[in-house]
Structure formats: structure tokens, C-alpha cells
Enzyme design. Sequence first.
Site, mmCIF file in Angstrom:
data_model
loop_
_atom_site.group_PDB
_atom_site.id
_atom_site.type_symbol
_atom_site.label_atom_id
_atom_site.label_comp_id
_atom_site.label_asym_id
_atom_site.label_seq_id
_atom_site.Cartn_x
_atom_site.Cartn_y
_atom_site.Cartn_z
ATOM 1 N N ASP A 130 -7.306 15.904 46.088
ATOM 2 C CA ASP A 130 -6.378 16.975 45.729
ATOM 3 C C ASP A 130 -6.295 17.141 44.212
ATOM 4 O OD1 ASP A 130 -4.735 19.079 46.418
ATOM 5 O OD2 ASP A 130 -2.920 17.864 46.505
ATOM 6 N N GLY A 135 6.639 20.159 49.205
ATOM 7 C CA GLY A 135 6.605 19.868 50.626
ATOM 8 C C GLY A 135 6.977 18.439 50.950
ATOM 9 N N GLY A 139 11.798 18.716 40.027
ATOM 10 C CA GLY A 139 10.723 19.301 40.832
ATOM 11 C C GLY A 139 11.047 19.234 42.302
#
Length: 934
Positions: free
Chosen positions: A731, A619, A616
Site C-alpha cells: 500500500d 477506515g 486524522g
Amino acid sequence: MACFWRVGTLGLVLVFHLLIQTEAITNPVDARALQAFYRTLEDPDGALRNWQGNHPCEDMWEGVICSPPQGPSNVTFVTELRLFMHNLGGTFAPELGNLTQLQYLDVMWNHMTGSIPSTFGKLTNLYLLLLNGNRFTGILPPELGSLSGLNRIQIDENQISGPIPPEFAGLTSIQHLHMNNNSLNGSLPRELGTLPNLVHILVDNNNLNGYLPPEIANAPSLLVIQLDNNKFASNATIPTTWGNISTLLKLSMRNCGLMGTIPDVGGLQKLEVLDLSHNTLTGNIPNASAFPTNLTSIDFSYNQLSGQIPESIGTLQMLEYLTLRNNTIGGVVPSNLGTGRAFQGKTGSKVIDLQNNQLMNFSSSLAALASNTNTVIRFAGNPAICGPNQDLTNPLCIPNNDPFIVPYDSTVTMETPPNLCQTCDFITVGYRLKSPGFSTFDRLDKQFVDYLSSGLNLTQNQVVLKNYMWQHGPRLLMTILLYPENSNSFNQSEFDRLYTTFSQWRIPDSEVFGPYELLSFDPRTLPTDGASKKRLSAGAIAGIVVGASVLAMLVTGLILYMVHRKRQPSPALMAQLERLNRMKRNPDLKVAGVTAFSFEELSQATNNFSDENQIGQGGYGKVYVGDLKDGKQRVAIKRAEQGSLQGAHEFYTEIELLSRVHHRNLVILVGYCDDEGEQMLVYEYMSGGTLRDHLSCTPMDFPTRLRIALGSARGILYLHTEANPPIYHRDIKASNILLDSRKVAKVADFGLSRLAPVPDFEGTTPGHVSTVVKGTPGYMDPEYFLTHKLTDKSDVYSFGVVLLELITGLHAISKGKNIVRETHSRMVAGQMLSMVDPYIANYPAEALEAFMRLAVSCCSNLPEDRPTMSEVVRDLEEIGRRFADMLPEGYSKDTPSSASSDALIQPRNYTKNYPDNADTSELCSGTVMHVAPR
């Protein structure tokens, strides 16, 4: 050498000024006024901790700006109180009325209470009175009417009651009366019509209950009258004189209880927005020749209008938003409706909403307009056109309650220009248009950037519109990024200039964009040029000894200081380093089972971080799979990019929070690495990948989805109620819910999480955490986006979006469509189950509908309308028990609620053939990524 000369020259100039100055002193009356104010304030964050002693100007008290020394005694006066967003509580002290030279009083967006002192009537030099976004009560003091130099009153979003004083006729310099969202009552004073400079009357969302005075039309400079959502007298009408305000750009009186007919507004020569909706207006719509030619928006919806749509209304070339829904208008729709230049344009969203009338027919050209442009046409509820039972196969006949193309509960994220400096510091500005002169914004975004950059004296490349969202009002909330030019950061003087330009309303008013308000002003990092945040005051320099030796020492000191600052990390990075040192010194931040790995250990585990081990990237950095302890333990390793300050913040946050929590539905932190300049987090490996991966490419039956929902909900419930202190995740999204090999769900990624508020010394627990808005578009609570107030209901909203993804298989935002909005539209149309993922459509409709209604309730606009996470868990368990008999065998309904999520819902062996026309381009192949970093 050139750099040395500049620094040396600065020192010489500074010392020259020191030599010629004598000692200055703050006006003692001003000092006592501020001391009295400090005693009435509540300052939980210690923002005003330097308000000590008797010398506010000399000691540069936080938020206190002073004049240059005046007179033979060199007295300085307080000219500005700049306390914007300081998290202050408490009340105003009456002694503030003694600040005779005060020009700017700014306490916007705090938590202050009490009333406005009548002594403010003595502030005769006051230019801006900015009190919005607090909890002030009481009435407006009539004494404010003596402030003949006042330019702006902003008391909006408080709890102020009583009438608007007629004494405000004395505000002869006033331009802006912003009083919306309070509890004001009585009539609008006719004396406002005598104010020669008044441009904005914003008194919407109050309890005004009198009449509309005809004398308002005498104000010669009016641009905006916004009175929506008041309770005017039962027989109140719109004065005919208001139809002759030749300067007016916007007239909005929605939901005011007005009766009578629509007056002749032909005298409103510059009018662009006319909103008279949600009243009890009767009679016919005036002929379009009575309307100003500049109109872009007409809203007469929810009245009792009859007759026909005037044929000449199609001649309004600028019209882009026309809604006449919910009246009794009949006849044939004029053939030229929609032929105006704005409707025919290919760019920008437009609306013609004629729902729920008695219209008989419309031309084929209007249907073609809907298919060939961005114009939305709505005819639902006209039986002669859509049939008595609504022909839902016709897209023009699908009911729709969205008041705007961009709904209130979605955020539009703009594309980031590719040429932006990715490593530069920037300023994030929370900005809101309070009374925009348009109904759709997508055609104006570039014009807005041009307007704002010009007002700020910046280039267009320095101003980035990051996102925007319509809010009730309607108001347009924006996030704007400001970037430095030809450098990596703003210097202090430029930072101060930009803040002052916003906070003192030096950006010229725009006829299109209307009045604005500043909601936040946050630098990504603090300016690093060593400059002070305040002007150098006389008292700060008065005690320096004069002489040649001092001159030499000062110049040398300045040089060394500047060199030191050049080498010093930024304050934000220093804060992170201190946090790391605190972690190292405090063993309590480490718990059993959390290991501090060396770089060498993790390098060996990942085959030197080979590409084959990467699973993966985002950011924060890259994610690798690795094997520890000679291959006996498989882990996922999140490695921060070098120099990532944001990643560093998430690094510390995640270690601190995950060291506190232990639950089977939360991902386990195995360890971390802070070695050789590397920052890495080591988690248990979740071989099932992310929920988003499976929804995109792997068919899952309904019991499996319900089991995942319940497990995730229990993990979040633990954070909200059992963690000590509780935690708001901030989040929640499908890519942050990980699955193991048995599809047990675990919530992951705590980099943005915040600790919930704890009781203060009086035992009172605040209901929210005030914080900079962060999260993922499509999942973000609109109330949190607006107010910066994070609550447990913010997580509930995000989880509701995840539930919608589970039931529909769709993304939160896909091809510009917001899943919350789409689901709401289908529910209104009675087509809720048409959103269900085809792979689970064969399950009982009652179970699917119960699941979807729970998801929709979690996504309510208002936090108080959403369930708590404990209620979400209870409802998911109830769905499992209630419909167990209707679901496939192996699904246990008798499992108690305290059992694990695995036991409650046992998935059957499931094989689903893809439909012949299914898009299989996203089918998973190979290893599923276990982490999808932001």
C-alpha cells in the site's frame, strides 16, 4: 418455541433418514483413482490434508462431490472434483480416467504442470473440463474427441502446444472452445464447422500458422470467433464464406498477418464487433451498406487500406467505436460521420480515431461533436488537417495511443451505493469478460448489474460492481460484491448455490457481455450457520446407532450445537483472537523498545481522546496525538473502531512486521495497547505530516522532493532486501509516506503488508505471493490486480505513482483522470515536461526529465519492464550526483551513496510566490495531519 420446533424437526427428519439407510461405500475404482491423483499432486497449503483412507465420499474429502448411493450395494460415485484456487501443483494421474461418472473437473487457477492424460477420453459423462490458469504443457489428446457429452473445454492461460485435433469433430455437444493464451499451432481444423452447438471459438494468443478454413462458416450456432495474435500463413486471407455466418456477434482477427481485402460481411446480420486491425489488408473500405446495422465497433487500424471513408458509414446508428488509424486513407471526411444515434448520445464514451492517414478536411459538426458529447476525435498525423509539425494547440491533433477510452493500466472504481449494509458479510467475486461485445463499458454498467443479478437470482441491490479494468485482449476485469438480503450473512446453502452458479456457468450467455470466467470467489467471513460445505454423504451417517435413545440424544445435541453456534464468534474473528493469544504467549514477537500500554495510559496521554487531540480519521479508526511520560515523548496513536475485524487484522500485521524492521526511513512503532477491548498502535509522531498533505498545499523545491523520494525508496529497499524475511508493503502511496520536521521521509502503515515467499524444502523460492487483491486505486499494480500475484515489482509500481505525484504535484486519480495514463499521453505527444509542477518548473529540464522517466519506468504495465527498488535507489542517487552542478548551492554531489538521504541532498532556503491565478484553497493551515489512514 418456534425456533426449538424447527431445530427439533430437523433432527427428527435427519434421524428418519438415518433409520432407513444402509451403509454406503465409495466405488473402489474411484477411491483408487483419487489416491493415485493425490500421489502426483503438490499441496503446499495442506488444502487436501483430509484425503486420507479409502472412503472419499463417506469422509467428505475436500473438493470431492459424490452421487447418491446407487443400486442394491449402495455404491456412490465421484461426480465432481472442485479444486478451484487450491494452490495445487503437480500433475494429473492417468487413473483419473477411471472416474466413469465424473461430470465436472475443475482445477482452475492452480499451478499444475504436465500434460492432459489421454485417458481423459474415457470420461464419457464429463460435462465441464476446466483447466485454465495453470502451467499444463504437452498436446491436446485426440482421445478427448470421444467426449460427446462435453459442453465446455477451458485450457486457456497454459502452455499447451501442438495442433487442435481434427478428432474434435466428435464433440457434438460442445458449445465453448476456450483455448486462448497457449502455444497451439497448425491450422484451425475445418472439422469444427460440423459441430452443431459450437458458439465460442476463442483461440487468440497462440501460434496458429496455417490457413483459415472456409468450412467454419457451416457451424450453425457460432456467436464469437476470436483469433487475435496468431501467425497464420503469409498469404492467408479471410474466407468469403465467413461473411455469411448469420448468427455471429463478434469477429476478431487482430494481428494475424492476414492479407487481401476486407470481404463483404453483409451476411453477418447480427454482427456487433468487427476487429481486423494490425494486418496487411489492402484496397478500399467497403461501402457501409455492406456492414450489418447492429455494428457497435469497427477497427481497421494498422493496415494498408486506401481510398476514402464511405459517406454512408454515418448511417450505422449503433456505431460508437470507429478506428481507421495508420492507413493511407485520403479525401474529405464525410460530413455525416458521427451523426449516428450512438455518437450523438450524451452518455458513454465513444471514439472516432482517424490518426496517421492522408485525410484532407472535416466538417465543423465533427469538431462540435467532440466538444458537446463524450466522443473522442483524433486527427493527429494527417498533415493537411494538423499541419506537418502537428498543431498541438488543437486538441483533435494531439497524438494518443490509448486503444480504449479506459486504458489498460487504470482501474475505474465505482461509487458504492449508500444504502449498503456496512456490517454485513459479503462475497467478493473476481470476474472477467473474455470477449465482450462492446468497446466502451461506462454506458453499460447498470445493464450489466441487471444481467448478473437476474442470472444469479438476486435483487439488483445485492449485486455491486466495485471496479473494472480493461486488459489486453481486450478483456474486462471486474470485482463484484454480493450482499445478503434481509440478513447479515449468507447461509451455507445460498453460498454454495452462488458458487455453483458461477463455476458451472449457469448464468445465461449474453449477446452483449459475451463469455465470462471466474477468477476468485472469496467470502469476507465464512458462513456461520453451522452447515457443512459439502452434502451429507451416506457413509457419514452409516455408523450411527439406531434406536430411540440415539434419537433423543441427537435432537438434544443438535439444539445445543445450534445454540452454541449462535453465541460463537465468526471463524475469522476466532482466528484473530487466536493470533492475539499467540502473540501474548510468545515473547519473541515483542522487541526492546516496543511497549504494551494500558488503556488508562493512552487515555491520559490524549486528554481522554479529546477532539482537540484528533489529527486524522479513516477506515481503521481515529488517530490522536498524545504526550507520554509526563510530556517528554510525543506520539501518534491509531485507535481501532470497536468491532472492526479488518482493523484487527491490520493491528496484528503491523505489530508483527514493525517488530521485525529497523530503518531510519521506516516509521517507528513505539508500542501498542490491547486492553479493555481496545486495540491501538502507538507510533513516533511525525510533525511534518504526510507527503500528500505537502503536495496538496505546501510548495517544495526539487531538491527536497528528490530527497523525499530517495529516503522513501531506501525504506522500501530495506523491506525488500534486508528485512528477514523480506516484506512487500502492498500500500505504497503519498499519504503513507510521513515527514518529520526536517522533511526526512519515513514509510508508514503496514496493515496490508505481506511477508515475501521463502525457499521451500528444495531451496526454490517462489516469485510471488498469491493473495486477495488489496490496495488503493490509482496506485495498484495492474498485473497484481489481474493475477492476484503480489511481488516486489508491485511495490515498485506504487512507488512509481508516488514519484509522478512528486514531479507533477497531482493526485494519483483526480477528476476521473489517472496520472499514469496522463503522463504516458504527454510523453507520446512529446510534452512530458508540461506535466511538471509549476513550483519546480524553473529547475533544469534534464534533471526533471530524468526523474520523470524513472517514474514512468516504474509504472510499466509488465513487471519485468520495471526496475527493482535497488535500481530505483541507484538512479535517484545518480540524478542527484549528475545534476548537482545545475541545482542550487548547498546540494552536494560528492556524497557517497552509502550516506544518509539527508546528506545527499541539502535543500536550499526556498521561498516561492504563488502565481496570480493559483488555486490556494488547499493551502495548509494549523497542524498538518501526520497520518492519513485508509
